[in-house]
Design a protein around this motif. Structure first.
Motif, mmCIF file in Angstrom:
data_model
loop_
_atom_site.group_PDB
_atom_site.id
_atom_site.type_symbol
_atom_site.label_atom_id
_atom_site.label_comp_id
_atom_site.label_asym_id
_atom_site.label_seq_id
_atom_site.Cartn_x
_atom_site.Cartn_y
_atom_site.Cartn_z
ATOM 1 N N GLY A 61 0.818 -1.220 0.000
ATOM 2 C CA GLY A 61 0.000 0.000 0.000
ATOM 3 C C GLY A 61 0.846 1.261 0.000
ATOM 4 O O GLY A 61 0.558 2.212 -0.717
ATOM 5 N N ILE A 62 1.900 1.238 0.807
ATOM 6 C CA ILE A 62 2.800 2.394 0.834
ATOM 7 C C ILE A 62 3.480 2.567 -0.516
ATOM 8 O O ILE A 62 3.594 3.684 -1.032
ATOM 9 N N PHE A 63 3.921 1.452 -1.099
ATOM 10 C CA PHE A 63 4.571 1.520 -2.417
ATOM 11 C C PHE A 63 3.597 2.055 -3.473
ATOM 12 O O PHE A 63 3.964 2.896 -4.299
ATOM 13 N N ALA A 64 2.346 1.593 -3.458
ATOM 14 C CA ALA A 64 1.357 2.062 -4.429
ATOM 15 C C ALA A 64 1.068 3.551 -4.231
ATOM 16 O O ALA A 64 0.956 4.306 -5.210
ATOM 17 N N GLY A 65 0.980 3.988 -2.979
ATOM 18 C CA GLY A 65 0.739 5.401 -2.709
ATOM 19 C C GLY A 65 1.901 6.274 -3.166
ATOM 20 O O GLY A 65 1.696 7.346 -3.749
ATOM 21 N N MET A 66 3.113 5.824 -2.923
ATOM 22 C CA MET A 66 4.289 6.577 -3.366
ATOM 23 C C MET A 66 4.368 6.615 -4.896
ATOM 24 O O MET A 66 4.752 7.631 -5.469
#
Length: 76
Positions: free
Chosen positions: A12-17
């Motif tokens: 999720g963090i990777f997708a948001g970034m």
């Protein structure tokens, strides 16, 4: 913590970034296009006075027209 939870949070963090980076890149490209447009179209407008001067000239012309009308005795 469970490895699955850590994986989901990391994804999720990777997708948001990734999404934030793509938005920033799109904004940067738009800014570059704007600057390119300003540089290429600036040469065409060099013979024209700045917009502020044109507005002042139009204002002065309007005032002269009104003063001429007053001098001629015409009500506006």
């Amino acid at each position: 913590m469970d490895p699955l939870t850590i994986g989901i949070l990391g994804g999720g963090i990777f997708a948001g970034m990734t999404a934030a980076s793509l938005v920033a890149l799109k904004g940067w490209q738009g800014w570059l296009e704007l600057k390119h447009f300003e540089l290429t179209h600036d040469a065409a407008d060099r013979h024209l006075p700045p917009a502020g001067n044109r507005i002042e000239m139009a204002d002065l012309r309007e005032r002269v027209r009104k003063l001429e009308a007053i001098a001629a005795g015409i009500d506006l």
